[in-house]
Design a protein around this motif. Structure first.
Motif, PDB file in Angstrom:
ATOM      1  N   SER A 102      19.936 -66.300  30.439  1.00  0.00           N
ATOM      2  CA  SER A 102      20.329 -67.603  30.959  1.00  0.00           C
ATOM      3  C   SER A 102      19.191 -68.223  31.756  1.00  0.00           C
ATOM      4  CB  SER A 102      21.555 -67.459  31.835  1.00  0.00           C
ATOM      5  OG  SER A 102      21.215 -66.699  32.960  1.00  0.00           O
ATOM      6  N   MET A 103      19.314 -69.508  31.895  1.00  0.00           N
ATOM      7  CA  MET A 103      18.325 -70.250  32.655  1.00  0.00           C
ATOM      8  C   MET A 103      18.611 -70.045  34.136  1.00  0.00           C
ATOM      9  SD  MET A 103      15.922 -72.385  32.098  1.00  0.00           S
ATOM     10  CE  MET A 103      14.967 -73.494  33.097  1.00  0.00           C
ATOM     11  N   SER A 104      17.628 -69.593  34.873  1.00  0.00           N
ATOM     12  CA  SER A 104      17.862 -69.454  36.308  1.00  0.00           C
ATOM     13  C   SER A 104      16.594 -69.810  37.042  1.00  0.00           C
ATOM     14  CB  SER A 104      18.282 -68.038  36.649  1.00  0.00           C
ATOM     15  OG  SER A 104      17.167 -67.203  36.567  1.00  0.00           O
ATOM     16  N   LEU A 105      16.758 -70.004  38.330  1.00  0.00           N
ATOM     17  CA  LEU A 105      15.612 -70.337  39.163  1.00  0.00           C
ATOM     18  C   LEU A 105      14.607 -69.197  39.100  1.00  0.00           C
ATOM     19  CD1 LEU A 105      15.068 -72.764  40.910  1.00  0.00           C
ATOM     20  CD2 LEU A 105      15.992 -71.567  42.843  1.00  0.00           C
ATOM     21  N   HIS A 106      15.159 -67.984  39.075  1.00  0.00           N
ATOM     22  CA  HIS A 106      14.314 -66.805  39.032  1.00  0.00           C
ATOM     23  C   HIS A 106      13.463 -66.805  37.767  1.00  0.00           C
ATOM     24  CE1 HIS A 106      13.323 -62.543  38.478  1.00  0.00           C
ATOM     25  NE2 HIS A 106      13.262 -62.543  39.793  1.00  0.00           N
ATOM     26  N   LEU A 108      12.723 -69.352  35.894  1.00  0.00           N
ATOM     27  CA  LEU A 108      11.829 -70.514  35.925  1.00  0.00           C
ATOM     28  C   LEU A 108      10.511 -70.106  36.566  1.00  0.00           C
ATOM     29  CD1 LEU A 108      12.029 -73.640  35.432  1.00  0.00           C
ATOM     30  CD2 LEU A 108      12.414 -73.817  37.857  1.00  0.00           C
ATOM     31  N   VAL A 109      10.604 -69.268  37.575  1.00  0.00           N
ATOM     32  CA  VAL A 109       9.439 -68.884  38.340  1.00  0.00           C
ATOM     33  C   VAL A 109       8.657 -67.764  37.672  1.00  0.00           C
ATOM     34  CG1 VAL A 109       8.789 -67.830  40.515  1.00  0.00           C
ATOM     35  CG2 VAL A 109      10.383 -69.684  40.513  1.00  0.00           C
ATOM     36  N   THR A 110       9.345 -66.883  36.965  1.00  0.00           N
ATOM     37  CA  THR A 110       8.644 -65.690  36.474  1.00  0.00           C
ATOM     38  C   THR A 110       8.288 -65.732  34.994  1.00  0.00           C
ATOM     39  OG1 THR A 110      10.770 -64.679  36.145  1.00  0.00           O
ATOM     40  CG2 THR A 110       9.614 -64.117  38.168  1.00  0.00           C
ATOM     41  N   GLN A 111       8.663 -66.817  34.340  1.00  0.00           N
ATOM     42  CA  GLN A 111       8.419 -66.840  32.902  1.00  0.00           C
ATOM     43  C   GLN A 111       6.925 -66.764  32.580  1.00  0.00           C
ATOM     44  OE1 GLN A 111      10.515 -70.018  30.847  1.00  0.00           O
ATOM     45  NE2 GLN A 111      11.568 -68.218  30.119  1.00  0.00           N
ATOM     46  N   THR A 112       6.575 -65.876  31.658  1.00  0.00           N
ATOM     47  CA  THR A 112       5.156 -65.731  31.345  1.00  0.00           C
ATOM     48  C   THR A 112       4.764 -66.440  30.065  1.00  0.00           C
ATOM     49  OG1 THR A 112       5.881 -63.541  30.739  1.00  0.00           O
ATOM     50  CG2 THR A 112       4.244 -63.725  32.500  1.00  0.00           C
ATOM     51  N   SER A 113       5.693 -66.588  29.169  1.00  0.00           N
ATOM     52  CA  SER A 113       5.267 -67.186  27.916  1.00  0.00           C
ATOM     53  C   SER A 113       5.866 -68.577  27.777  1.00  0.00           C
ATOM     54  CB  SER A 113       5.708 -66.311  26.753  1.00  0.00           C
ATOM     55  OG  SER A 113       7.111 -66.257  26.731  1.00  0.00           O
ATOM     56  N   ASN A 114       5.107 -69.427  27.142  1.00  0.00           N
ATOM     57  CA  ASN A 114       5.559 -70.789  26.941  1.00  0.00           C
ATOM     58  C   ASN A 114       6.679 -70.828  25.921  1.00  0.00           C
ATOM     59  OD1 ASN A 114       5.282 -73.353  27.800  1.00  0.00           O
ATOM     60  ND2 ASN A 114       3.123 -73.482  27.270  1.00  0.00           N
ATOM     61  N   VAL A 116       9.830 -70.082  24.706  1.00  0.00           N
ATOM     62  CA  VAL A 116      11.124 -69.620  25.216  1.00  0.00           C
ATOM     63  C   VAL A 116      11.978 -69.093  24.073  1.00  0.00           C
ATOM     64  CG1 VAL A 116      12.926 -70.205  26.835  1.00  0.00           C
ATOM     65  CG2 VAL A 116      10.914 -71.650  26.660  1.00  0.00           C
ATOM     66  N   TYR A 337      32.358 -70.438  37.103  1.00  0.00           N
ATOM     67  CA  TYR A 337      31.023 -70.693  36.545  1.00  0.00           C
ATOM     68  C   TYR A 337      30.308 -69.372  36.255  1.00  0.00           C
ATOM     69  CZ  TYR A 337      28.514 -69.233  40.697  1.00  0.00           C
ATOM     70  OH  TYR A 337      27.985 -68.468  41.678  1.00  0.00           O
ATOM     71  N   ARG A 338      30.558 -68.392  37.098  1.00  0.00           N
ATOM     72  CA  ARG A 338      29.913 -67.092  36.956  1.00  0.00           C
ATOM     73  C   ARG A 338      30.417 -66.369  35.700  1.00  0.00           C
ATOM     74  NH1 ARG A 338      27.057 -63.133  39.821  1.00  0.00           N
ATOM     75  NH2 ARG A 338      25.958 -62.488  37.969  1.00  0.00           N
TER      76      ARG A 338
END
Lengths: 351, 368
Positions: A102-106, A108-114, A116, A337-338
């Motif tokens: 899932s998309m998360s703030l975490h 968003l910050v740690t993604q290494t590859s463009n 997705v 939502y969870r």
């Protein structure tokens, strides 16, 4: 999204439209069976193709019967299953796995590859078997969901309590039956839910010696509420914000309960959770208008000059619900939502 | 380059001159980049004394070295302000992240510690502007967190490359976030509806413009004192062909009965799921709640801040007042207020449509 419906899909849509298949449970079971057949069938060679087929058929089902959200929800769950199984199998081969869930703030910050998007076109050995295994699990979950909700009856209903419900929901029926067996001196008030008056059926089915049953017209809901200990209702589906799309009259019940601070408990198996938001009341297919014959007869004098509506659903905002009871336990509306992020992949919300 | 002094081999005489040499060297070299390590193996009291002299003098120089620090701060500030000047549509949070990324790219870092202090100094320098600092703080914090998360047991240079690479992806995603939000929010704007918004928000503007492609609706915009940027918003809306009315901030209660929902932006989203936004937003939230109108917030995810205010007083002063007023705040007007989560129906973010309770979940996932 373009594509032709398979024969089974057309058949299911037809049966739903003429009313041969009724009730969320039956529709869910049928849809699941249908997707199982698709997965079992020869129509796909890799995950990408299968996902496309599921998406197309899910889309067709949804646009044909937009008020039945369970069909699309099942498609979403299967899509998530395919994603997970595919990645699991891939991870077994390549010894790594990046959580794409899932998309998360975490993330968003740690993604290494463009990139997705995972390449789902790679053929994977054993995908079909793994998926069928999981579908089997889903079927079992579906079959046992009603029972799993029922076993929680004792936790919520105590002796000498006054319970109010509305209309006739199968989950509520089983739940109350269980409570009646275990607890004494219960009083169950049933709002009849005109014009269908399905509340009468519930009253008939619950009527045994050791429970007092009171059937009331919908207009008496508020008057009766002051003496009620708990409201227990079923729902057609649960929306993404924890709101309900439930039988018409539920909003009345929920508001009256709020006024007297009576807890409102909603029975909803997990398959009724849908990631759809109510954008506005005029939203397509949020509500349905039923046959008005029972409200005002066609040949009556007034029917020439009066407009008659018999809407089927009510939207109940989440702040009026105290607790959801699903087959995996009790949840607050703010927790929905969870559960949704656990059930579906956000990329599949739009099907 | 690095110079190593081996004190063990020196005699006392050398010590006297040596310390001066070291001192001179330190003075010279400090301006450039070099490491001076002093090897001390057998330390007698006298030698220690000399080392102490050296170090005190070194400290002296270090304290005068803060000139360089202020220089760097000015440079950072200028770069940051310049970015905002060039692109009026740029959010200050994104500009802050861009600036930090620039620093990461331009400067060399030998240790994590230096990297962290530089980043912290840069964020402090950017906070030191007259802009609203909420987004700068949250953006900066997110960036620093992102640095810590990208550190594995790798060589510093390798880490730097990873950070730069990730930083760029991060930035492109952030730049796209307004579009994502607009796509989500436009479904909630229906044909013929009336929307109330507070002052000017770029993301609300974008959402309304994209909704206007196939729908007609009317927007009420509050003036948004003290700088009246609502006027600008109305001009922007009219330019996009959306009919709009400018109303007084005090007319919020008056128009509330005739609107279908409220849609506002936010300067920051706090942990409870509440928002910090231009003064008057809380009033609007209260009115909307009273009249049972949905209250939607549009905010990019870099605005999520680790702050948990319970009331207006809990907000830090630097959020509420401009810098020149910070000395005495008793007679000035706050610029932002805090709207508790109970008044918010939904938050539209680039992470999806969230209920206020989902915000803390996202923050916990990141900062735990």
């Amino acid at each position: 999204m373009k594509g032709q419906p398979t024969k089974e899909v057309t058949q299911l849509i037809h049966e739903m439209k003429v009313g041969n298949v009724e009730g969320s449970y039956n529709i869910t079971a049928k849809t699941l069976k249908l997707f199982k057949k698709i997965i079992n069938g020869p129509g796909w060679t890799n995950a990408e193709e299968l996902m496309n087929v599921v998406r197309t058929q899910g889309h067709i089902l949804q646009s044909a019967m937009p008020q039945e959200t369970v069909t699309a929800s099942i498609a979403r769950r299967i899509l998530k299953l395919i994603r997970e199984e595919f990645e699991l199998l891939k991870a077994k081969v390549h010894q790594f796995s990046e959580d794409q869930a899932s998309m998360s703030l975490h993330k968003l910050v740690t993604q290494t590859s463009n990139d997705v998007n995972v390449d789902y076109t790679e053929p994977q050995q054993g995908l079909r078997e793994a998926l069928l295994d999981h579908l089997q699990e889903m079927e079992t979950e579906l079959e046992t969901s009603s029972e799993n909700i029922c076993v929680q009856a004792e936790e919520h209903i105590h002796s000498s309590e006054v319970i109010l419900t509305l209309g006739h929901s199968r989950s509520v029926e089983n739940f109350l039956k269980r409570a009646v067996k275990k607890r004494q001196f219960l009083t169950i008030i049933i709002a009849e839910c005109a014009p269908d008056s399905r509340g009468h059926n519930l009253a008939a089915s619950l009527a045994t010696g050791n429970v007092e049953i009171i059937v009331i017209p919908d207009s008496a809901i508020f008057a009766m509420m002051s003496r009620v200990n708990k409201v227990i209702i079923g729902t057609h589906s649960v929306l993404a914000n924890g709101g309900l799309r439930a039988a018409c009259g539920s909003y009345t019940v929920a508001l009256a309960a709020k006024h007297y601070s009576v807890p409102v408990i909603v029975l909803s198996p997990m398959y009724k959770l849908s990631p759809v938001h109510l954008c506005s009341y005029e939203q397509d297919a949020f509500n349905l208008v039923g046959c008005a014959e029972d409200v005002l007869e066609y040949d009556s004098l007034a029917s020439h000059s009066a407009k008659v509506y018999s809407p089927i659903f009510d939207y109940v905002p989440p702040e009026l619900v105290t607790l959801f009871i699903s087959n995996i336990g009790g949840h607050a509306p703010s927790y929905v939502y969870r559960l949704l992020t656990e059930l579906y992949n956000p990329e599949d919300y739009e099907i | 380059m690095s110079t190593i002094f081996d004190l063990k081999t020196w005699n006392l005489c050398q010590w006297v001159t040596g310390s001066l040499v070291i001192y001179d060297l330190i003075l010279q070299r400090l301006s450039g980049e070099c490491i001076i390590s002093i090897l001390v193996q057998d330390t007698t009291r006298k030698k220690l004394f000399f080392i102490e002299i050296c170090l005190t003098k070194l400290k002296l120089k270090m304290s005068t070295g803060s000139d360089q620090r202020t220089d760097a701060a000015v440079e950072v500030r200028n770069y940051f302000l310049n970015l905002l000047e060039q692109d009026k549509d740029l959010s200050s949070g994104i500009a802050a992240i861009k600036t930090l990324l620039m620093i990461l790219e331009k400067k060399r870092f030998d240790t994590i510690h230096i990297l962290h202090t530089t980043m912290r100094d840069a964020v402090a320098a950017m906070r030191n502007t007259d802009l609203s600092i909420a987004a700068v703080v949250s953006g900066g914090e997110l960036f620093c967190r992102f640095i810590t998360l990208s550190l594995d047991d790798k060589h510093m240079e390798e880490c730097r490359q990873i950070m730069l690479h990730r930083g760029k992806i991060f930035l492109t995603k952030l730049l796209n976030s307004r579009n994502v939000i607009a796509q989500q929010a436009k479904k909630f704007v229906t044909d013929g509806c009336r929307v109330l918004t507070h002052s000017r928000s770029r993301v609300v503007l974008k959402a309304l413009i994209s909704a206007a492609k196939n729908k007609e609706f009317h927007v009420y915009v509050t003036q948004g004192g003290p700088d009246n940027s609502g006027t600008e918003m109305v001009a922007d809306l009219e330019k996009a062909g959306i009919s709009s009315t400018l109303i007084l901030d005090s007319a919020t209660g008056y128009v509330m009965e005739s609107v279908d929902f409220v849609m506002v932006g936010a300067e920051a989203v706090v942990e409870s799921g509440g928002i910090i936004n231009r003064i008057g937003t809380f009033t609007m939230g209260l009115c909307a709640r009273e009249m049972k109108k949905p209250f939607y917030v549009l905010a990019e995810s870099f605005k999520f801040t680790r702050l948990f205010p319970l009331n207006q007083r809990d907000l830090p002063d630097e959020y509420k007042y401009s810098r020149k007023h910070l000395v005495d705040v008793s007679k000035v007007h706050p610029q932002v207020d805090y709207t508790p989560p109970a008044y918010i129906t939904l938050l539209f973010t680039d992470l999806g449509i969230l209920t206020p309770s989902a915000v803390s979940d996202e923050l916990i996932k990141l900062y735990m």
